[in-house]
Enzyme design. Structure first.
Site, PDB file in Angstrom:
ATOM      1  N   CYS A 146      -3.778   9.500   2.188  1.00  0.00           N
ATOM      2  CA  CYS A 146      -2.826   8.470   1.760  1.00  0.00           C
ATOM      3  C   CYS A 146      -1.550   9.046   1.151  1.00  0.00           C
ATOM      4  CB  CYS A 146      -3.491   7.530   0.746  1.00  0.00           C
ATOM      5  SG  CYS A 146      -4.688   6.397   1.475  1.00  0.00           S
TER       6      CYS A 146
ATOM      7  N   LYS B 234       0.825  -1.208   0.000  1.00  0.00           N
ATOM      8  CA  LYS B 234       0.000   0.000   0.000  1.00  0.00           C
ATOM      9  C   LYS B 234       0.860   1.260   0.000  1.00  0.00           C
ATOM     10  CE  LYS B 234      -3.389   2.840   0.239  1.00  0.00           C
ATOM     11  NZ  LYS B 234      -4.378   2.893   1.316  1.00  0.00           N
TER      12      LYS B 234
END
Length: 410
Positions: free
Chosen positions: A260, A206
């Site tokens: 993010c 990720k």
């Protein structure tokens, strides 16, 4: 095959609530847990406390069907999904206190054999930390009787309900058994491939995905600064360069925001500081872009015809949502208003009804409707390419100083 019928989702934010709602839509009994009264009350009414297309339909239907409810206390369940924030500290290390707080709620209700999934984007080792933390809280449980896995979210705000179903997922388990059980749970709604690995690799995957985008955005942002200095239209430049079959340059902007891309690269940097020079440089490049925008706006206010009003178009971190986490537009607006007290700043954000907390109390800053701001401002700064802004006629912008960080009004 999934045999889990009761799930508790800890954290009902932009990821937790969609995950809870889509699981509940499959007949699983889902209890959401959150610390915010407004969120708990909204969910129990079948409502959504933030903007996310299609989510409201899922929440309303699930609450009406009795498969979704919310509370402040962590209930007993067969599986727990932790979807809480993981911000970074001043030294760019991860703040795991929210994960630990979630574990503090989970630990007392464990009986043994439950599955605990960490969805929060985390640095390498965070899932192991959660596993160890739970066992330290419950030394009566054996390591073989607690299944912990990491399944990072991979969705784009504004398209969450679609991408929860269509995007591939990565599941990393502390043990293969944990990974397999988590995979079976996600198979109840995910129609794409679900790939299993170990927890640390899933965590890193990720971070790598978002760091890859951050590096590419940094290249585009650096190009925009260079092009401005050379008198080149950067959007035309990128469009032409992208005609090469192996070139795909992203679009520049006022910086990088969101929960993010603006955060995750630092987790890699903190984990391997000497080996992550490119990732660090890209992050610094994107973090410096707001200052460049601020300087452009200040220069525009020095023109002889300036009327004392600046419109700031957009506060969210991306188009067509109300999510302002790590938004460069917020910081640009705050710094401009605080450093220029004699200038009136008109903030335009069609997806909210009040200024965010970071902008409250600034006397020369007001939340203003689009038409009013565009009519009265002498300088117009576009920071977010909301659809509503795309339809602004050229005649409305005529005679104004325009700082367009998104290439919307070229």
């Amino acid at each position: 095959m999934n045999n889990i019928k009761e799930v508790a989702v800890i954290g009902l934010g932009y990821i937790g609530l969609p995950t809870a709602a889509i699981l509940a839509s499959k007949g699983i009994a889902v209890r959401g847990v959150d610390v915010t009264p407004r969120t708990v009350e909204a969910v129990n009414k079948g409502e959504v406390p933030f903007v996310e297309p299609a989510l409201g339909e899922f929440v309303s239907a699930a609450v009406s069907a009795g498969t979704l409810s919310a509370s402040f206390e962590t209930p007993e369940a067969e599986a727990y999904i932790v979807a809480v924030p993981t911000p970074f500290n001043d030294d760019y290390t991860a703040d795991l206190s929210y994960i630990e707080a979630a574990a503090d709620g989970i630990a007392p209700v464990l009986k043994g054999g439950e599955l605990v999934i960490l969805e929060s984007t985390s640095p390498p080792g965070a899932t192991q930390h959660l596993f160890d933390y739970l066992l330290n809280k419950r030394p009566d449980l054996s390591a073989d009787n607690l299944l912990v896995a990491h399944c990072p979210e991979r969705v784009l705000p504004g398209y969450v309900m679609e991408e929860l179903v269509t995007n591939d997922r990565i599941v990393g388990g502390i043990t293969p058994e944990a990974a397999d059980k988590a995979k079976a749970l996600y198979e109840t709604f995910c129609q794409a491939d679900i790939l299993t690995t170990d927890a640390k690799t899933a965590e890193m995957a990720k971070l790598v995905e978002n760091s890859y985008r951050d590096v590419n955005i940094a290249f585009a942002n650096e190009l925009s600064v260079i092009s401005d200095k050379l008198g080149i239209d950067v959007w035309e430049l990128i469009s032409l360069a992208n005609r090469h079959p192996r070139v795909n340059i992203l679009q520049p902007g006022p910086g990088v925001g969101g929960h993010c891309i603006a955060v995750d690269p630092w987790f890699i940097v903190s984990a391997a500081p000497e080996e992550s020079q490119l990732i660090r440089t890209a992050r610094n490049t994107n973090d410096s872009k707001p200052n460049w925008v601020i300087n452009k706006v200040v220069a525009a206010t020095k023109s002889s015809g300036f009327n004392g009003k600046v419109a700031v178009m957009g506060l969210a971190f991306k188009a067509n949502i109300d999510d302002m986490r790590e938004s460069p537009a917020i910081e640009i607006t705050r710094q401009l208003a605080e450093a220029n007290p004699t200038v009136e700043f008109l903030a335009v954000e069609p997806h909210v009804e009040a200024l965010p907390k970071k902008l409250e109390g600034i006397s020369n800053l007001t939340l203003t409707p689009t038409d009013e701001a565009l009519k009265s401002a002498g300088v117009v700064t576009l920071l977010v390419d909301h659809d509503q802004f795309k339809s602004v006629p050229a005649t409305v912008l005529a005679g104004k100083e325009i700082i367009d960080t998104r290439g919307l009004w070229r």
